[in-house]
Design a protein around this motif. Sequence first.
Motif, PDB file in Angstrom:
ATOM      1  N   GLU A  45       1.101  -1.448  -0.601  1.00 53.80           N
ATOM      2  CA  GLU A  45      -0.273  -0.033   0.084  1.00 53.80           C
ATOM      3  C   GLU A  45       0.883   1.082   0.047  1.00 53.80           C
ATOM      4  O   GLU A  45       0.866   2.328  -0.651  1.00 53.80           O
ATOM      5  CB  GLU A  45      -0.732   0.279   0.893  1.00 53.80           C
ATOM      6  CG  GLU A  45      -2.432  -1.413   1.171  1.00 53.80           C
ATOM      7  CD  GLU A  45      -2.665  -1.871   2.223  1.00 53.80           C
ATOM      8  OE1 GLU A  45      -2.200  -0.705   3.571  1.00 53.80           O
ATOM      9  OE2 GLU A  45      -3.571  -2.181   2.112  1.00 53.80           O
ATOM     10  N   THR A  46       1.770   1.047   1.080  1.00 53.46           N
ATOM     11  CA  THR A  46       2.919   2.597   0.804  1.00 53.46           C
ATOM     12  C   THR A  46       4.087   2.036   0.402  1.00 53.46           C
ATOM     13  O   THR A  46       4.623   2.173   2.097  1.00 53.46           O
ATOM     14  CB  THR A  46       2.689   3.684   2.009  1.00 53.46           C
ATOM     15  OG1 THR A  46       2.240   2.475   3.608  1.00 53.46           O
ATOM     16  CG2 THR A  46       0.717   4.254   2.310  1.00 53.46           C
ATOM     17  N   PRO A  47       4.724   1.841   0.081  1.00 48.04           N
ATOM     18  CA  PRO A  47       5.729   0.985  -0.003  1.00 48.04           C
ATOM     19  C   PRO A  47       7.266   1.895   0.348  1.00 48.04           C
ATOM     20  O   PRO A  47       7.038   3.361   0.116  1.00 48.04           O
ATOM     21  CB  PRO A  47       6.415   0.927  -1.556  1.00 48.04           C
ATOM     22  CG  PRO A  47       5.289   1.526  -2.482  1.00 48.04           C
ATOM     23  CD  PRO A  47       4.414   2.194  -1.543  1.00 48.04           C
ATOM     24  N   ALA A  48       7.717   1.269   1.177  1.00 49.96           N
ATOM     25  CA  ALA A  48       9.088   2.498   1.558  1.00 49.96           C
ATOM     26  C   ALA A  48      10.076   2.384   1.053  1.00 49.96           C
ATOM     27  O   ALA A  48      10.391   1.462  -0.707  1.00 49.96           O
ATOM     28  CB  ALA A  48       9.317   1.621   2.903  1.00 49.96           C
ATOM     29  N   PRO A  49      10.347   3.154   0.856  1.00 49.78           N
ATOM     30  CA  PRO A  49      11.683   4.075  -0.812  1.00 49.78           C
ATOM     31  C   PRO A  49      12.437   2.697  -0.527  1.00 49.78           C
ATOM     32  O   PRO A  49      13.234   2.286   0.551  1.00 49.78           O
ATOM     33  CB  PRO A  49      12.174   5.280  -0.539  1.00 49.78           C
ATOM     34  CG  PRO A  49      11.758   5.634   1.074  1.00 49.78           C
ATOM     35  CD  PRO A  49      10.420   4.192   1.375  1.00 49.78           C
ATOM     36  N   PRO A  50      13.951   2.325  -1.611  1.00 49.53           N
ATOM     37  CA  PRO A  50      14.156   1.202  -1.326  1.00 49.53           C
ATOM     38  C   PRO A  50      15.389   1.764  -1.045  1.00 49.53           C
ATOM     39  O   PRO A  50      15.619   3.063  -0.643  1.00 49.53           O
ATOM     40  CB  PRO A  50      14.767   0.915  -2.891  1.00 49.53           C
ATOM     41  CG  PRO A  50      13.592   1.475  -3.920  1.00 49.53           C
ATOM     42  CD  PRO A  50      13.045   2.183  -3.073  1.00 49.53           C
ATOM     43  N   GLY A  51      15.376   1.008  -0.135  1.00 45.63           N
ATOM     44  CA  GLY A  51      17.335   1.679   0.485  1.00 45.63           C
ATOM     45  C   GLY A  51      16.925   2.489   2.464  1.00 45.63           C
ATOM     46  O   GLY A  51      18.425   2.063   2.903  1.00 45.63           O
ATOM     47  N   GLN A  52      16.229   2.219   2.118  1.00 44.66           N
ATOM     48  CA  GLN A  52      15.746   2.444   3.477  1.00 44.66           C
ATOM     49  C   GLN A  52      15.229   1.778   4.213  1.00 44.66           C
ATOM     50  O   GLN A  52      14.806   0.859   4.337  1.00 44.66           O
ATOM     51  CB  GLN A  52      13.808   3.699   3.312  1.00 44.66           C
ATOM     52  CG  GLN A  52      13.878   4.485   4.726  1.00 44.66           C
ATOM     53  CD  GLN A  52      12.513   4.685   4.844  1.00 44.66           C
ATOM     54  OE1 GLN A  52      11.857   4.795   4.185  1.00 44.66           O
ATOM     55  NE2 GLN A  52      12.458   5.212   6.296  1.00 44.66           N
ATOM     56  N   SER A  53      16.358   1.530   5.841  1.00 44.01           N
ATOM     57  CA  SER A  53      16.456   0.435   6.862  1.00 44.01           C
ATOM     58  C   SER A  53      14.892   0.581   7.510  1.00 44.01           C
ATOM     59  O   SER A  53      14.048   1.683   7.934  1.00 44.01           O
ATOM     60  CB  SER A  53      16.798   0.521   7.710  1.00 44.01           C
ATOM     61  OG  SER A  53      18.306   0.429   7.549  1.00 44.01           O
TER      62      SER A  53
END
Lengths: 152, 657
Positions: A45-53
């Motif tokens: 639904e609300t994807p975390a940005p790639p690379g964010q822990s």
Amino acid sequence: MSPKKQRRLAFAVALLLAGACGAALVVFALRDNVLFFYSPTDLVETPAPPGQSIRIGGLVETGSLVREEGLAVRFIVTDGQNSIPVRYSGVLPDLFREGQGVIALGARDGGGTFEASEVLAKHDEKYMPPEVADALKRSGHWEEGAPAPGSL
Amino acid sequence: MSAELGQLALCLALALALVQAVTGFVGGAQQDLRLQAMSRGATLGVFVFTALSFVALTYAFIVSDFSVLLVGQHSHTAKPLLYKISGVWANHEGSMLLWVLILTIYSAAIAMTQAGGERLNARALGVQGLVAIAFFLFVLLTSNPFWRVVLPPFEGNGLNPLLQDPGLAFHPPLLYFGYVGLSATFAFAVAALIEARNDALWVRAVRPFALVAWTTLTLGIAAGSWWAYYTLGWGGFWFWDPVENASLMPWLVATALIHSMMATERSGAFKSWTLLLALAAFSFSLIGTFLVRSGVLNSVHSFANDPERGLFILLILGLAVGLPLLLFALRAPGMTPGAPFEPASRETGILANNLLLTVAAATTLFGTLYPLFLDALQGVKISVGPPYFVITFIPLMVILGILMPFGPMVTWRKANLRASVWSLRWAAAAGLVAALVAAALFRPVSVLGLLAAGLGIWLVGGSITDLFRRAGHVKYFRTLSVSAWAVALAHAGLGVVALGVSGATVWRSEAVQVLAPGESMDIAGYTLRFEGSARMPGPNYMADRAQITLLKDENQIATIYPEKRQFIADGTVTTNSSIRTNGISDLYVVLGDPRDNGAWVISAYYSPMAPFIWIGAGIMALGGLCGLAVRVRRARAASAVSPAPTTVPASAEGVVT
């Protein structure tokens, strides 16, 4: 100012300074070290940005565990509705099982796979991490009568 | 029968605690010596009945009386006797009973020593009585360990195998002696507030109790960390887990407290601050109890999720923090200020110590509670990772470490700072050399690691300098006072811990590899040759046991057998790592997952100086014991010189007790 008042003032100033330093430390330390929790559905639904822990959690899908060359393993974490493939290189915890709750720390890569830097599956086989239990309840896949979260 | 006896004894203890509280407060207010003596008698009674209740529960565990619900849930006939006994406090109900038992032990000690004189003592007993009542009610109403079941099972559920461990058998009692010991300082602080006095009398009375609490808390934390180190299977010794923080925060405040008490007693400084700190220390104990016992945290420690229990402890916490603070606010205008001191004085050093330690406790508290608040208020689930705690904690500890050796060197009120700085030159040089040696010996070169190593030696050197300064010469070391040793050992112990922490974190090396039988891997100059693994049955588990030959320079030096055990009763898997230690460094080998063709994932960690963490904690605790010995000796000498301040109570006592 009487010496008595002066001393009280000095003490209060020292206290305030120490408190301010503490607060500054807290703000500085919190900036990069708060990990948000995502269930597989949250990620869709609300994807975390790639690379964010981030931390993810759910059940290890039965039959999904693949051991690759060397230390690398792959498995799928699901909440019954959505799932996310996880890659991890290292020793899995003692209580890691298919069909059981798991929490992984790491970040998404560009292709949608979760690169885990740490995998947690603590405690005994009845234990369910509270975030995972909550995620399963939200996706409607929590079985009533299943052991309560956190029961030992 | 034993469960009913235990329940009855607990109810009687509650009733007597009421007597203790009422007679303590009224006896203190009216200066009625007979009421005061009655309060002391009731206090001893409370202790005796609580002890009886605890013995009754222990007996039920020893004889495996599964008709008692708690025993059926947590014990097993096949368990060794030690773990049947430690099983008493390896669950929520039993551990709370241990909590109140230790509370009553402290109350009894306060009553027997009559610390602080009859009046203050009676009021302190009153406060202890109130705390005891709250926790008796908590045990009886929400966590009764004596419930029976109608149909007793043939066999018990057993104890979580992780907890069947000698290190863990003693960790909770030690920790509780520390936590609960802070109730004594709290009780005397409140008693002093009721009497509207902020002089040093209450401080003098309570310092021995504070030292017992600090020493046991130190040992309890060390025992818990040692257990985590060798059972959790990756060589970590501290995880910044909320449950660990729950024990660290009271320790930080207790450390601040024993220092500010020293200042208040010796020079009259920080009178009101010491009062506040004593209240805060026990609040942190209660917060710790709440965090661990309420089930808001999920960990090996939270045995059940029961909101009622959490609310009850929160209620106790609110009363124990709120009422004394209200009293403090009422008394504050009439309080006499602390004695003045120059900026260059030991008082300033203690002020710095107190500020750093309380700020460290506050930032730790914030990081521990922040996720709970955010979840409760916004439903956002976050976790605050170890880096937060490292970033907030380490800078404070570095400043503390730099300042520590100056503390004992400077004099009270007004000091010659230049002379102290100059006399510490050798310690400073030793610290620098240590950092350089570490830079040459260990890789990677890390600023934090070098700082920790340098500070560790600086602290040890500072303690040695202080001893030299006091003794004048090595040959006079024997004549040094015990109190000089107390300070030197406690400070040097922290230095030794710092060395250990630097080795076990910064300079730890790690090797993880899949090894087939006959293959080998290298770590820190050692070669591990995996000879193969075998399945071996244990008494209540199946073990996969690896045989690994340890070589150094082609010479075989040892064979080690790391294991992985699966417990038959509940399927729990535990890792039994092999730790080979020479007292200076640890080689830690863990059996990981099985792979095809008899191969296994094998992890090895080499931690230079890791054992220093626990050796250092032991040295600190030894310092605490020395400090205690001084207090006890002084108290004896004082009572020998002035036999009872008034002559009447001796006879009055005889009548009532």
